[in-house]
Design a protein around this motif. Structure first.
Motif, PDB file in Angstrom:
ATOM      1  N   PHE A  52       0.833  -1.201   0.000  1.00 46.75           N
ATOM      2  CA  PHE A  52       0.000   0.000   0.000  1.00 46.75           C
ATOM      3  C   PHE A  52       0.872   1.258   0.000  1.00 46.75           C
ATOM      4  O   PHE A  52       0.612   2.207  -0.732  1.00 46.75           O
ATOM      5  CB  PHE A  52      -0.917  -0.025   1.223  1.00 46.75           C
ATOM      6  N   SER A  56       0.948   3.853  -3.076  1.00 47.33           N
ATOM      7  CA  SER A  56       0.532   5.235  -2.802  1.00 47.33           C
ATOM      8  C   SER A  56       1.629   6.216  -3.189  1.00 47.33           C
ATOM      9  O   SER A  56       1.352   7.282  -3.746  1.00 47.33           O
ATOM     10  CB  SER A  56       0.212   5.409  -1.316  1.00 47.33           C
ATOM     11  N   PHE A  75      -7.187  11.129  -6.109  1.00 45.17           N
ATOM     12  CA  PHE A  75      -6.691  10.020  -5.284  1.00 45.17           C
ATOM     13  C   PHE A  75      -7.636   9.756  -4.111  1.00 45.17           C
ATOM     14  O   PHE A  75      -8.014   8.617  -3.845  1.00 45.17           O
ATOM     15  CB  PHE A  75      -5.296  10.405  -4.798  1.00 45.17           C
ATOM     16  N   SER A  76      -8.039  10.810  -3.404  1.00 43.27           N
ATOM     17  CA  SER A  76      -8.935  10.669  -2.252  1.00 43.27           C
ATOM     18  C   SER A  76     -10.302  10.145  -2.670  1.00 43.27           C
ATOM     19  O   SER A  76     -10.885   9.283  -2.001  1.00 43.27           O
ATOM     20  CB  SER A  76      -9.102  12.011  -1.536  1.00 43.27           C
ATOM     21  N   THR A  79     -10.026   6.525  -3.569  1.00 48.29           N
ATOM     22  CA  THR A  79      -9.863   5.729  -2.348  1.00 48.29           C
ATOM     23  C   THR A  79     -11.218   5.413  -1.730  1.00 48.29           C
ATOM     24  O   THR A  79     -11.501   4.265  -1.384  1.00 48.29           O
ATOM     25  CB  THR A  79      -8.986   6.486  -1.327  1.00 48.29           C
ATOM     26  N   GLN A  80     -12.061   6.430  -1.599  1.00 47.64           N
ATOM     27  CA  GLN A  80     -13.380   6.215  -1.006  1.00 47.64           C
ATOM     28  C   GLN A  80     -14.235   5.283  -1.854  1.00 47.64           C
ATOM     29  O   GLN A  80     -14.933   4.405  -1.324  1.00 47.64           O
ATOM     30  CB  GLN A  80     -14.095   7.567  -0.802  1.00 47.64           C
ATOM     31  N   PHE A 175      -2.853   1.603  -7.081  1.00 47.33           N
ATOM     32  CA  PHE A 175      -3.375   2.066  -5.799  1.00 47.33           C
ATOM     33  C   PHE A 175      -4.838   1.672  -5.639  1.00 47.33           C
ATOM     34  O   PHE A 175      -5.253   1.206  -4.575  1.00 47.33           O
ATOM     35  CB  PHE A 175      -3.223   3.582  -5.675  1.00 47.33           C
ATOM     36  N   VAL A 176      -5.636   1.870  -6.667  1.00 49.55           N
ATOM     37  CA  VAL A 176      -7.058   1.522  -6.588  1.00 49.55           C
ATOM     38  C   VAL A 176      -7.212   0.030  -6.292  1.00 49.55           C
ATOM     39  O   VAL A 176      -8.029  -0.368  -5.459  1.00 49.55           O
ATOM     40  CB  VAL A 176      -7.810   1.933  -7.871  1.00 49.55           C
ATOM     41  N   VAL A 179      -6.343  -0.541  -2.549  1.00 51.08           N
ATOM     42  CA  VAL A 179      -7.414  -0.097  -1.654  1.00 51.08           C
ATOM     43  C   VAL A 179      -8.579  -1.079  -1.726  1.00 51.08           C
ATOM     44  O   VAL A 179      -9.189  -1.419  -0.705  1.00 51.08           O
ATOM     45  CB  VAL A 179      -7.873   1.334  -2.000  1.00 51.08           C
TER      46      VAL A 179
END
Length: 189
Positions: A52, A56, A75-76, A79-80, A175-176, A179
């Protein structure tokens, strides 16, 4: 680790260890010794944390300063979305695991739906590793100090800018997936 191995090699080696840790979780039983369970969970957490962190970092590695706020917002948001999707897929994985274990006649084994869900998460991690194979050898070199692409103060060439954009895009994709994997594991907890 990033400086000594580089992003691509680190993500591939650690990704394989992460997959093995997830598969080990699929084989845990009520008879598994507590020390072995703790060791598998500890190592799995270490491998996920390294993955991670590296992903990131790579997602922002070659983003120009002028675009950093936009990249952070994207990015944020991603992430959600990935967390929500991961929890949903985790719940679906458990339900599918129940149906598959019933169809295979192994539903009587303790935790079989969770075991099958762990195997599914490991397969998702393998998909992320395929994307890692597409990274260039010097991906993220701007932050890893592995190899300098250009000297500060100089303009990037068109090729360097294109390579930086590709690295940022590939890092974001990885990254996706990371997450999503983390959210799936939270859904199983």
């Amino acid at each position: 680790l990033i400086r000594s191995l580089g992003f691509k090699r680190l993500l591939l080696i650690n990704g394989a260890l992460n997959v093995l840790a997830l598969l080990a979780c699929a084989f845990l039983t009520p008879q598994t010794p507590a020390w072995l369970i703790m060791l598998i969970l500890y190592l799995g957490g270490v491998f996920r944390s390294i993955q991670f962190t590296a992903i990131s970092t790579l997602a922002f590695a070659d983003v120009p300063s002028a675009q950093m706020s936009y990249a952070n917002t994207l990015f944020s948001t991603a992430t959600q979305l990935a967390v929500g999707l991961g929890i949903t897929l985790g719940a679906i994985g458990i339900r599918i695991g129940e149906k598959v274990s019933e169809a295979m006649g192994i539903a009587g084994m303790p935790g079989m739906s969770f075991r099958l869900a762990f195997v599914a998460i490991a397969l998702i991690c393998l998909v992320g590793m395929v994307d890692t194979l597409r990274l260039t050898k010097d991906a993220g070199s701007a932050v890893s100090s592995k190899k300098k692409r250009y000297l500060p103060g100089r303009q990037r060439t068109a090729r360097q800018s294109k390579s930086a954009n590709n690295t940022a895009h590939e890092g974001f994709n990885l990254f996706v997936l990371a997450v999503l994997e983390e959210a799936l594991l939270e859904a199983l907890a």
